[in-house]
Structure formats: C-alpha cells, structure tokens
Design a protein around this motif. Structure first.
Motif, PDB file in Angstrom:
ATOM      1  N   THR A   1       0.831  -1.201   0.000  1.00  0.00           N
ATOM      2  CA  THR A   1       0.000   0.000   0.000  1.00  0.00           C
ATOM      3  C   THR A   1       0.867   1.252   0.000  1.00  0.00           C
ATOM      4  O   THR A   1       0.619   2.197  -0.760  1.00  0.00           O
ATOM      5  N   LEU A   2       1.888   1.262   0.842  1.00  0.00           N
ATOM      6  CA  LEU A   2       2.790   2.415   0.903  1.00  0.00           C
ATOM      7  C   LEU A   2       3.490   2.621  -0.430  1.00  0.00           C
ATOM      8  O   LEU A   2       3.531   3.735  -0.965  1.00  0.00           O
ATOM      9  N   ARG A   3       4.014   1.549  -0.979  1.00  0.00           N
ATOM     10  CA  ARG A   3       4.756   1.628  -2.247  1.00  0.00           C
ATOM     11  C   ARG A   3       3.843   2.136  -3.371  1.00  0.00           C
ATOM     12  O   ARG A   3       4.214   3.037  -4.132  1.00  0.00           O
ATOM     13  N   LEU A   4       2.650   1.537  -3.452  1.00  0.00           N
ATOM     14  CA  LEU A   4       1.727   1.897  -4.524  1.00  0.00           C
ATOM     15  C   LEU A   4       1.244   3.335  -4.370  1.00  0.00           C
ATOM     16  O   LEU A   4       1.124   4.072  -5.361  1.00  0.00           O
ATOM     17  N   TYR A   5       0.986   3.745  -3.131  1.00  0.00           N
ATOM     18  CA  TYR A   5       0.529   5.122  -2.911  1.00  0.00           C
ATOM     19  C   TYR A   5       1.611   6.128  -3.293  1.00  0.00           C
ATOM     20  O   TYR A   5       1.328   7.154  -3.919  1.00  0.00           O
ATOM     21  N   GLU A   6       2.845   5.857  -2.926  1.00  0.00           N
ATOM     22  CA  GLU A   6       3.935   6.786  -3.259  1.00  0.00           C
ATOM     23  C   GLU A   6       4.122   6.899  -4.775  1.00  0.00           C
ATOM     24  O   GLU A   6       4.514   7.944  -5.277  1.00  0.00           O
ATOM     25  N   MET A   7       3.819   5.814  -5.493  1.00  0.00           N
ATOM     26  CA  MET A   7       3.918   5.865  -6.946  1.00  0.00           C
ATOM     27  C   MET A   7       2.737   6.619  -7.551  1.00  0.00           C
ATOM     28  O   MET A   7       2.866   7.257  -8.593  1.00  0.00           O
ATOM     29  N   PHE A   8       1.600   6.550  -6.879  1.00  0.00           N
ATOM     30  CA  PHE A   8       0.362   7.112  -7.418  1.00  0.00           C
ATOM     31  C   PHE A   8       0.129   8.563  -6.992  1.00  0.00           C
ATOM     32  O   PHE A   8      -0.658   9.280  -7.614  1.00  0.00           O
ATOM     33  N   ILE A   9       0.835   9.027  -5.976  1.00  0.00           N
ATOM     34  CA  ILE A   9       0.537  10.313  -5.337  1.00  0.00           C
ATOM     35  C   ILE A   9       0.627  11.495  -6.301  1.00  0.00           C
ATOM     36  O   ILE A   9      -0.054  12.505  -6.122  1.00  0.00           O
ATOM     37  N   GLY A  10       1.445  11.391  -7.325  1.00  0.00           N
ATOM     38  CA  GLY A  10       1.577  12.480  -8.293  1.00  0.00           C
ATOM     39  C   GLY A  10       2.763  12.252  -9.207  1.00  0.00           C
ATOM     40  O   GLY A  10       3.462  11.250  -9.093  1.00  0.00           O
ATOM     41  N   PRO A  11       3.017  13.169 -10.147  1.00  0.00           N
ATOM     42  CA  PRO A  11       4.173  13.051 -11.039  1.00  0.00           C
ATOM     43  C   PRO A  11       5.470  12.919 -10.238  1.00  0.00           C
ATOM     44  O   PRO A  11       5.665  13.591  -9.227  1.00  0.00           O
ATOM     45  N   PHE A  12       6.344  12.041 -10.697  1.00  0.00           N
ATOM     46  CA  PHE A  12       7.580  11.698  -9.991  1.00  0.00           C
ATOM     47  C   PHE A  12       8.455  12.908  -9.688  1.00  0.00           C
ATOM     48  O   PHE A  12       9.125  12.965  -8.658  1.00  0.00           O
ATOM     49  N   ASP A  13       8.462  13.898 -10.576  1.00  0.00           N
ATOM     50  CA  ASP A  13       9.374  15.036 -10.421  1.00  0.00           C
ATOM     51  C   ASP A  13       8.705  16.254  -9.795  1.00  0.00           C
ATOM     52  O   ASP A  13       9.305  17.342  -9.751  1.00  0.00           O
TER      53      ASP A  13
ATOM     54  N   MET B   1       4.941  -2.815  -8.765  1.00  0.00           N
ATOM     55  CA  MET B   1       4.305  -1.805  -7.935  1.00  0.00           C
ATOM     56  C   MET B   1       3.766  -2.373  -6.629  1.00  0.00           C
ATOM     57  O   MET B   1       3.673  -1.655  -5.628  1.00  0.00           O
ATOM     58  N   ALA B   2       3.412  -3.652  -6.634  1.00  0.00           N
ATOM     59  CA  ALA B   2       2.907  -4.307  -5.417  1.00  0.00           C
ATOM     60  C   ALA B   2       3.514  -5.707  -5.337  1.00  0.00           C
ATOM     61  O   ALA B   2       2.815  -6.705  -5.491  1.00  0.00           O
ATOM     62  N   PRO B   3       4.817  -5.801  -5.094  1.00  0.00           N
ATOM     63  CA  PRO B   3       5.517  -7.078  -5.213  1.00  0.00           C
ATOM     64  C   PRO B   3       5.116  -8.139  -4.195  1.00  0.00           C
ATOM     65  O   PRO B   3       5.143  -9.328  -4.505  1.00  0.00           O
ATOM     66  N   PHE B   4       4.740  -7.735  -3.003  1.00  0.00           N
ATOM     67  CA  PHE B   4       4.456  -8.736  -1.970  1.00  0.00           C
ATOM     68  C   PHE B   4       3.129  -9.442  -2.236  1.00  0.00           C
ATOM     69  O   PHE B   4       3.047 -10.664  -2.191  1.00  0.00           O
ATOM     70  N   MET B   5       2.095  -8.689  -2.513  1.00  0.00           N
ATOM     71  CA  MET B   5       0.795  -9.284  -2.760  1.00  0.00           C
ATOM     72  C   MET B   5       0.804 -10.104  -4.056  1.00  0.00           C
ATOM     73  O   MET B   5       0.274 -11.202  -4.103  1.00  0.00           O
TER      74      MET B   5
END
Length: 231
Positions: free
Chosen positions: A108-120, A226-230
């Motif tokens: 969830t943390l990993r996916l949210y950080e990727m989804f939160i907005g443009p990387f830069d 993006m969600a390696p564990f699940m």
C-alpha cells in the motif's frame, strides 16, 4: 571539503578494495558511465554540478575513461506533510513510513507513493488517499480469488476452460495495460502506470466472466513492480 566525497564516491564503488589507485582502469571502463542517476532537486547544485566538475577534471588528467559521469539523470520531487508544508519534527507533520507499513502493508505504501503524483513534482501526503489504495489492493485480491476459485471448480467438474477462459476483449485490455506499464515505468511516469492498473480493474469488475487465469496471470506480473508482496 564536505562535498568532496559525494563528488566521486560512485567511482570508488567500482573498485572499493583497491589501495593502489582510485579504481582500476579496467573496472572504470566496464562500469562507467553510471547508467541512471536519480536524486532530489536539492542535490542538483550541491552534488550534480560538483560531481561533473570533478569528473571532467579527472577525465582531463586521464584518470577516468568517460567525459560525463552519468548517462541519464533524473530528479524526484518532494513529499510534503498532510498540512501542505515540508515535513519537520518541530511542526509535527512527519509521516513515518513504518507506521503506514504496520497499518496497511508495504504494498500500500509503495503503490501510494507511486500514485501520489508526477515523480518530479512536489506533492502533498493524504491519509485518506492511502486508505483508498489499500481498498484498491483488497479489491484485486477478491477478484483474483474469484477467478482462481472458478478455475478450481471447473477443474473438479471436468470442465476444461482453463487458459482459454478469457475472451479476446480481456486479452486485448491486459495487453494494452502491460504495454502502458512497461513504457511508464521506463519513463518514471509511475502515477499513470498505477492509474492504468486501476482502469483495468474497473474493466475487470464489469466483465468478470471475461477474465480467466491467463489474463489474471498477465495482470499480476504487470502489477508486480508496484505491489511485489501481494502479487
């Protein structure tokens, strides 16, 4: 002097046990230039500029084999606190990632950080959006288990739909998703990669009979970075 180490440490990584020279020429030729250097915007001057100066000087005197230290350079944005200000202990707006992992899981943390907005770009942390990402993963878990359970029942009853269960529309949808995620990850467009996965899950929810184990397998592998564990 306090910036000296950060100006050439990546060169030393190529040959860290060498006590005769900065690094062997053979290893420098093999490893350089750095394929991809990523860092925060605050390092653009304090690190990137100085490291390029150092590297070009070392190239001029024949120590390194490449005129540029990095083949590719990107900068990431800053995650602000929930109050829209830079995270600071004195302000009490620091988000501890360990707390998020303990409550929602690492995916969830990993996916949210990727989804939160443009990387830069600069983005603002949103606790409710984190909960939304967790619900998205839970939704995938339920849908995936429905496919697996359906496949198991088919096998027990002698029906042999197996990998042929998915229809052409579902296969085309997952094919487009794989292509989109592949391109977006390479371009550090992580937020749009996640958005594409969400769009596919909406399609999946509306067309459950169209998705079989074959498409599920492709989707799981596409989501794995993006969600390696699940997955």
């Amino acid at each position: 002097p306090n910036w000296a180490g950060s100006s050439w440490y990546f060169l030393r990584y190529t040959d860290p046990q060498n006590d005769k020279e900065l690094a062997s020429r053979k290893k420098l030729e093999y490893w350089l230039p750095v394929d991809w250097y990523n860092g925060g915007m605050e390092h653009t001057t304090l690190h990137l500029l100085y490291s390029r100066f150092w590297h070009k000087f070392l190239f001029d005197i024949g120590v390194v084999p490449t005129i540029e230290p990095y083949a590719k350079r990107t900068s990431h944005g800053v995650v602000l606190g929930p109050d829209g200000r830079k995270m600071s202990k004195s302000r009490g707006n620091v988000v501890n990632p360990d707390d998020i992992v303990a409550r929602y899981g690492a995916d969830t943390l990993r996916l949210y950080e990727m989804f939160i907005g443009p990387f830069d770009q600069m983005v603002v942390w949103n606790d409710r959006a984190v909960s939304g990402v967790k619900r998205f993963l839970d939704r995938i878990w339920v849908l995936a288990n429905e496919v697996i359970e359906s496949e198991r029942k088919d096998s027990q009853s002698g029906l042999s739909r197996g990998r042929g269960k998915s229809d052409k529309k579902a296969m085309a949808e997952v094919g487009r998703l794989v292509k989109k995620i592949d391109e977006d990850l390479e371009a550090t467009k992580f937020n749009t990669a996640v958005a594409a996965a969400m769009e596919f899950v909406n399609f999946w929810s509306d067309n459950k009979d169209s998705v079989g184990v074959d498409v599920l397998s492709d989707f799981v592998r596409a989501l794995a970075p993006m969600a390696p564990f699940m997955t």
